[in-house]
Scaffold this motif. Structure first.
Motif, PDB file in Angstrom:
ATOM      1  N   THR A 132      12.317  -6.208  -7.347  1.00 37.33           N
ATOM      2  CA  THR A 132      12.146  -7.511  -6.694  1.00 37.33           C
ATOM      3  C   THR A 132      10.690  -7.939  -6.623  1.00 37.33           C
ATOM      4  OG1 THR A 132      12.023  -6.455  -4.507  1.00 37.33           O
ATOM      5  CG2 THR A 132      14.198  -7.126  -5.284  1.00 37.33           C
ATOM      6  N   ALA A 133       9.756  -7.013  -6.827  1.00 36.76           N
ATOM      7  CA  ALA A 133       8.337  -7.346  -6.755  1.00 36.76           C
ATOM      8  C   ALA A 133       7.590  -6.646  -7.880  1.00 36.76           C
ATOM      9  CB  ALA A 133       7.756  -6.944  -5.392  1.00 36.76           C
ATOM     10  N   PRO A 134       7.565  -7.240  -9.071  1.00 35.62           N
ATOM     11  CA  PRO A 134       6.844  -6.617 -10.192  1.00 35.62           C
ATOM     12  C   PRO A 134       5.354  -6.527  -9.876  1.00 35.62           C
ATOM     13  CG  PRO A 134       7.481  -8.879 -10.728  1.00 35.62           C
ATOM     14  CD  PRO A 134       8.154  -8.536  -9.431  1.00 35.62           C
ATOM     15  N   LEU A 135       4.812  -5.320  -9.865  1.00 35.28           N
ATOM     16  CA  LEU A 135       3.461  -5.098  -9.360  1.00 35.28           C
ATOM     17  C   LEU A 135       2.423  -5.208 -10.477  1.00 35.28           C
ATOM     18  CD1 LEU A 135       4.069  -2.246  -6.762  1.00 35.28           C
ATOM     19  CD2 LEU A 135       4.121  -4.724  -6.452  1.00 35.28           C
ATOM     20  N   LEU A 255       3.007  -8.645   8.646  1.00 34.64           N
ATOM     21  CA  LEU A 255       4.115  -9.099   7.803  1.00 34.64           C
ATOM     22  C   LEU A 255       3.854  -8.853   6.317  1.00 34.64           C
ATOM     23  CD1 LEU A 255       5.069 -12.418   9.629  1.00 34.64           C
ATOM     24  CD2 LEU A 255       6.419 -10.317   9.508  1.00 34.64           C
ATOM     25  N   SER A 256       2.575  -8.829   5.922  1.00 35.86           N
ATOM     26  CA  SER A 256       2.264  -8.598   4.507  1.00 35.86           C
ATOM     27  C   SER A 256       2.684  -7.205   4.067  1.00 35.86           C
ATOM     28  CB  SER A 256       0.767  -8.806   4.250  1.00 35.86           C
ATOM     29  OG  SER A 256      -0.003  -7.745   4.780  1.00 35.86           O
ATOM     30  N   GLN A 257       2.757  -6.271   4.997  1.00 30.72           N
ATOM     31  CA  GLN A 257       3.271  -4.939   4.672  1.00 30.72           C
ATOM     32  C   GLN A 257       4.770  -4.856   4.912  1.00 30.72           C
ATOM     33  OE1 GLN A 257       1.900  -1.942   3.246  1.00 30.72           O
ATOM     34  NE2 GLN A 257       0.653  -3.669   2.615  1.00 30.72           N
ATOM     35  N   ALA A 258       5.248  -5.523   5.957  1.00 25.45           N
ATOM     36  CA  ALA A 258       6.677  -5.468   6.282  1.00 25.45           C
ATOM     37  C   ALA A 258       7.535  -6.019   5.150  1.00 25.45           C
ATOM     38  CB  ALA A 258       6.948  -6.240   7.574  1.00 25.45           C
ATOM     39  N   GLU A 259       7.000  -6.974   4.379  1.00 21.98           N
ATOM     40  CA  GLU A 259       7.809  -7.581   3.319  1.00 21.98           C
ATOM     41  C   GLU A 259       7.945  -6.687   2.089  1.00 21.98           C
ATOM     42  OE1 GLU A 259       6.342 -11.211   1.718  1.00 21.98           O
ATOM     43  OE2 GLU A 259       4.475 -10.350   0.950  1.00 21.98           O
ATOM     44  N   HIS A 260       7.198  -5.568   2.049  1.00 18.05           N
ATOM     45  CA  HIS A 260       7.300  -4.664   0.901  1.00 18.05           C
ATOM     46  C   HIS A 260       8.711  -4.093   0.757  1.00 18.05           C
ATOM     47  CE1 HIS A 260       3.680  -4.068  -1.390  1.00 18.05           C
ATOM     48  NE2 HIS A 260       2.927  -4.059  -0.303  1.00 18.05           N
ATOM     49  N   GLY A 261       9.269  -3.628   1.882  1.00 21.32           N
ATOM     50  CA  GLY A 261      10.591  -3.011   1.814  1.00 21.32           C
ATOM     51  C   GLY A 261      11.135  -2.748   3.200  1.00 21.32           C
ATOM     52  N   VAL A 262      12.424  -2.529   3.280  1.00 20.02           N
ATOM     53  CA  VAL A 262      13.054  -2.324   4.596  1.00 20.02           C
ATOM     54  C   VAL A 262      12.576  -1.042   5.247  1.00 20.02           C
ATOM     55  CG1 VAL A 262      15.106  -3.645   3.987  1.00 20.02           C
ATOM     56  CG2 VAL A 262      15.059  -1.181   3.540  1.00 20.02           C
TER      57      VAL A 262
END
Length: 431
Positions: A132-135, A255-262
């Motif tokens: 979901t997030a190509p790095l 939130l910038s870290q929280a959106e990485h993954g559950v």
């Protein structure tokens, strides 16, 4: 986020407040990953092609991207992304070039010379997550240090279909071998080699729990000789703030870290109850505007705000937790920095969001998580090389050191060690 008063917690409650979610996501993880690794070891490309179809829904006859495919993917990348990659690359190169190793030579006594030298790891494998997030940024964080260090063979793997911007960044960083394969199967391919993918000496890059488990397994497998960059877990950040900090900035950083993954975890440590309340309000408002709201909301459920007596106690709490990312938003962040002992990367002041380190400030974003920062360093140029010592003695040097060596060897009852010195001293005769 849940707000806890650190002062009122007993030791058991403090342990719980700083706990992380278990690394293993299901009880059969090790068994399932071991099965994938072994299948790739035995069946090589055929297994990879099958897993691509099974896990990614992509049927490929060739795993390696051709030059035509690389050029076509790059042509689809927009100009703004190309410009952003260029600026990020310049900063990352600048910081990592400055880390180049200078050999050490010391004459420890007359006739005894000792050296510390460094050579690049010859073959490295770079794993770039897709999903979901190509790095795109991870390409630069791995490929540029590998190039600067002088690694001769640099192999990149990423789940199919590989994002065009990942391909563009790889080409810009000098990567010519790009393979469309992800997950545990990609790690196995890098470790054991297949008909298409060469075996490497060291594997780098973050990934999900399957990738992490595969890296652990192959690094301990006697059937291959491969090392890994570092142990890893879910993304995390701890933010220390005083009453003067901006709650909007803090909420955005969390939130910038929280959106990485559950399974990401964010922590706020502050000496101000009023700030904690204002951050909570800001979190709720900013959360609603995020496209990845469901992921971030679930991550916040396992995250906490800790109220401490003062900033000295905040530093103690942070060191005990050992965060991947540590943000310090206080009036004198550099003063507090002097008390920090364990962190993957530190971000000082109100205008240094964690995002800049993720992408373009120049530091590396591949960092130890899950508390490993108490003993493991953030990725640097040194990780792409190995260091070894050299010693050279003249006859006078051995005459001056030999008796000491023989005494210690005799004390350890290792007579052959003693004899290796004695026969040389005997050959020197009356010198």
């Amino acid at each position: 986020m849940q707000i806890l008063n650190w002062q009122s917690l007993d030791e058991t409650a403090r342990e719980a407040a700083l706990s992380r979610s278990p690394l293993v996501g299901d009880e059969n993880l090790e068994q399932n990953v071991a099965s994938i690794v072994n299948t790739v070891r035995l069946h090589k490309d055929a297994a990879l092609i099958s897993y691509n179809q099974q896990f990614d829904g992509v049927m490929l006859s060739e795993l390696k991207l051709s030059q035509t495919e690389i050029d076509t993917a790059c042509s689809r990348v927009t100009e703004d992304i190309k410009q952003a990659v260029a600026q990020a690359m310049a900063n990352i190169e600048s910081f990592h070039i400055a880390q180049q190793f200078e050999p050490v030579t010391v004459d420890t006594q007359v006739g005894v010379r000792c050296e510390l030298r460094s050579e690049a790891i010859e073959k490295v494998g770079l794993y770039i997550p897709g999903g979901t997030a190509p790095l795109i940024s991870t390409v630069m964080m791995l490929a540029l240090p590998a190039k600067i260090a002088g690694c001769e063979q640099r192999v990149l793997v990423s789940p199919p279909p590989i994002n065009d911007a990942i391909v563009y960044a790889a080409k810009a960083c000098g990567i010519t071998e790009i393979f469309q394969v992800g997950g545990a199967q990609a790690i196995a391919a890098l470790a054991f080699g297949t008909e298409s993918i060469p075996a490497v000496d060291k594997i780098f890059g973050p990934g999900n729990r399957y990738v992490t488990e595969a890296k652990r397994l192959v690094s301990q497998d006697s059937r291959c000789v491969v090392s890994i960059d570092m142990p890893a877990g879910p993304s995390e950040v701890l933010l220390i703030a005083d009453r003067n900090a901006n709650p909007e900035f803090i909420a955005a950083d969390l939130l910038s870290q929280a959106e990485h993954g559950v399974d990401s975890q964010v922590m706020l440590v502050t000496d101000s109850e009023d700030l904690a309340s204002r951050v909570d309000i800001a979190l709720s408002r900013q959360l609603e505007a995020l496209p990845r709201i469901d992921i971030a909301k679930q991550a916040l459920e396992s995250s906490r705000t800790l109220l401490v007596a003062d900033l000295n106690q905040a530093a103690l709490v942070s060191n005990r937790y050992g965060p991947e990312h540590l943000i310090i938003q206080t009036q004198s962040p550099r003063e507090l920095l002097k008390k920090i002992r364990a962190a993957g990367s530190v971000f000082l002041g109100a205008f240094t969001p964690e995002s800049v380190g993720d992408y373009a400030s120049g530091t590396n974003h591949v960092l130890p998580t899950y508390g490993y920062s108490s003993a493991v360093s953030s990725l640097s140029l040194a990780d792409f090389s190995r260091r070894f010592t050299v010693q050279e003695l003249s006859a006078d040097g051995l005459l001056g050191l030999g008796e000491t060596v023989m005494t210690l060897a005799a004390a350890e009852q290792l007579d052959a060690h003693k004899n290796a010195v004695q026969v040389r001293l005997d050959s020197l005769g009356g010198q």
